[in-house]
Scaffold this active site. Structure first.
Site, short mmCIF file in Angstrom:
data_model
loop_
_atom_site.label_atom_id
_atom_site.label_comp_id
_atom_site.label_asym_id
_atom_site.label_seq_id
_atom_site.Cartn_x
_atom_site.Cartn_y
_atom_site.Cartn_z
N GLU A 1 0.82 -1.22 0.00
CA GLU A 1 0.00 0.00 0.00
C GLU A 1 0.85 1.26 0.00
OE1 GLU A 1 -0.67 -2.62 1.84
OE2 GLU A 1 -2.73 -3.21 1.36
N HIS B 1 -12.49 -4.15 7.96
CA HIS B 1 -12.98 -4.01 6.58
C HIS B 1 -14.29 -3.23 6.54
CE1 HIS B 1 -10.21 -7.40 6.25
NE2 HIS B 1 -10.23 -7.28 4.94
#
Lengths: 278, 333
Positions: A44, A113
């Protein structure tokens, strides 16, 4: 106009922008090939940092972070680098990137999430924050985001992927309120920076009432900014205290009943709105 | 001809390196003076003793090539061709600084000469460099990216992520680890597992070379070769350059964490003195060598005085270049 889902809308916007501008890269391999639509390692920080470097070299990268939760691995690259480069280098560069950071609860995705972190980025000078809620907005805002010369944090709600047409939630609640004789004006801000302050203030001036609804944790959420702005400007016009409705300050659970209890429901919106006019 | 001189000694080239190193040294000594005089307002990180890296690497880049640097980036920035007056103004927070006085030493950048910024976050420039190189490759340009970082950076994630990215996408990037032995105020060796920067780079498939960074000729040769290879499309390369930071971490750091004798002995390895000795042995008159030093101090003193006489930016500039949309100002009631 073709009917498309929320998910198809942003995809269509990206494809149209890629056809228009060769500097846009990311996305749709079949049409654009693996150069402009690149796979990436699960890195990321590098995905975001590389987008910053590529943007400073005159391209318009679109970054897919999959979940806003994962993008936390790249906060330095977004907050310290992308958001700051234009300013701290005295206007010598721009960082025209779009980072897609889907937010929100969807069924049983639990604590890592499901978060809605839009307020974090609204707090950072230099960033634009977009939160489209309909397919039409998802197409229009994505195009604007790609053409924008500043870094845009683009937060789609995961629960809307299959949506065609208008959003549930506040609009449904407004219908229920109408059936009970309460007329509610629903404002979907679409972007949190910049946000349409004038429109909110004009509405509160008319109605004297404000209910701010967000899925994110209420504490220090963007709703607090809206409520504070209204309180600072319009306290004399208010006929009832400003109310906020958001999640309690707990992580999101996996078990459906525990997840549902923190979710803002239509019934909660209706009840809160009725409380304002009681 | 002096027989002790290596046959490959290019006097003209080494003289240029010698001049450039003096310019960097003079700039930083004046910046330190500026710190004492409260003209430099924030932290500065001198690279005194490390000039061989900047002077050996950067002149091998073309002006179109892109350089990314660190918080210790004055030397790299000067060597990439930035104007010392604009740099001194930036350090003093004045109008006409490279970044309009908004960045200071740690964010110094000069995009006009391909210097895409120092960085206040260790290792952050490595992933940005990977992206800049990615864009160059996509646009099929002949430019390359050079990314300089310190030995402390190799223990941060972006080092792995950026090198991996550059290698899997086969990007035109030269990574330079300027190893001064210290990660801020800690000895890097004590905090680093394994065989260090080159070993880590090689484990990712990069060609890596380890060089004495205080030997400006050796750095120049290695950098020249690496730049050529990268430009020819052979993928990313890695240089590990050993040097030593003769000052503290910042201008205010007395560096009490290392013995005085160690620093004294490392002064014997000063890259400028080493270059001067070589030049002298090649017959360059001591007078010419002294003149290079004097000229550098004259240039930087002039920059210092001119920067000091320059006003701060107008306060309106606080609101400029934030972003295109939204009003950043405090609300008035």
């Amino acid at each position: 106009m073709a009917v498309m889902t929320y998910a198809e809308a942003s995809r269509a916007a990206i494809a149209e922008e890629m056809r228009r501008d060769p500097a846009v890269y990311k996305g749709l391999v079949e049409e654009f090939g693996t150069e402009r639509i690149s796979d990436a390692p699960i890195s990321e920080a590098c995905i975001m940092g590389a987008a910053v470097g590529a943007a400073m070299m005159g391209t318009r990268p679109i970054v897919e972070m999959r979940f806003s939760d994962f993008a936390l691995c790249a906060v330095d690259e977004l907050v310290n680098q992308a958001a700051k480069a234009r300013y701290m280098f005295g206007g010598q560069t721009r960082v025209p990137l779009v980072v897609r950071e889907p937010i929100g609860m969807w069924r049983s995705s639990a604590a890592q999430h499901s978060q809605s972190l839009e307020a974090w980025y609204a707090h950072i000078p230099g960033l634009v924050v977009a939160c489209p809620a309909t397919p039409a907005d998802n197409k229009g805002l994505m195009k604007s985001a790609i053409r924008c010369d500043d870094p845009v944090v683009y937060m789609e709600h995961k629960n809307l992927w299959g949506l065609e047409g208008e959003v549930p939630g506040c609009l449904k609640a407004a219908e229920a309120l109408a059936a009970r004789g309460v007329e509610a004006e629903v404002i979907d801000l679409r972007t949190l920076w910049p946000w349409d302050k004038a429109r909110v203030l004009a509405s509160v001036e008319r109605t004297g009432r404000l209910l701010v609804v967000q899925e994110a944790v209420s504490v220090a959420g963007f709703g607090a900014e809206i409520a504070a702005t209204v309180a600072e400007r319009l306290h004399k016009a208010l006929k009832a205290p400003v109310r906020r409705l958001g999640a309690p300050r707990v992580p999101i659970s996996y078990a459906p009943p525990l997840e549902d209890v923190v979710r803002v429901s239509e019934a909660m919106i209706v009840a809160a709105a009725e409380g304002l006019v009681a | 001809v002096n027989e002790r001189v290596a046959p490959n000694l290019d006097v003209e080239r080494l003289s240029a390196h010698h001049r450039l190193m003096w310019r960097i040294r003079a700039f930083e000594e004046l910046a330190l003076e500026g710190l004492k005089e409260k003209l430099v307002l924030g932290a500065i990180h001198p690279s005194i003793g490390q000039e061989g890296v900047a002077a050996g690497v950067c002149p091998n880049l073309l002006s179109d090539d892109v350089l990314l640097s660190t918080h210790r980036g004055h030397g790299h920035t000067l060597a990439k061709g930035a104007d010392p007056l604009a740099m001194m103004r930036e350090l003093f927070g004045r109008e006409g600084g490279n970044c309009g006085g908004k960045g200071g030493s740690m964010h110094i950048a000069d995009f006009a000469v391909g210097m895409l910024g120092a960085n206040g976050v260790v290792a952050a420039n490595i992933v940005i460099a990977a992206g800049a190189a990615h864009a160059i490759k996509l646009k099929r340009e002949r430019k390359i990216v050079c990314c300089i970082f310190g030995d402390g950076a190799i223990n941060r994630g972006p080092f792995l992520e950026g090198l991996n990215w550059a290698k899997v996408f086969d990007l035109p990037a030269l990574f330079v680890c300027e190893d001064n032995g210290f990660a801020a105020t800690t000895r890097t060796r004590a905090m680093t597992a394994g065989d260090g920067p080159s070993a880590r780079a090689r484990s990712l498939g990069l060609v890596a070379e380890e060089i004495d960074g205080n030997d400006v000729q050796a750095v120049d040769l290695a950098a020249r070769e690496a730049v050529r290879a990268v430009r020819d499309g052979s993928g990313p390369r890695f240089l590990h350059l050993h040097t030593y930071r003769l000052t503290g971490h910042t201008g205010a750091d007395p560096a009490a964490y290392r013995p005085k004798e160690e620093v004294e002995s490392r002064w014997q390895d000063d890259p400028i003195a080493r270059a001067a000795a070589l030049l002298e042995s090649a017959g360059v008159p001591a007078k010419a060598l002294a003149a290079a030093k004097d000229e550098a101090y004259r240039e930087m003193r002039a920059a210092y005085d001119a920067a000091k006489a320059t006003p701060y930016p107008p306060v309106e500039q606080a609101y400029a270049d934030v972003q295109d949309v939204g009003d950043p100002r405090r609300e008035a009631f």
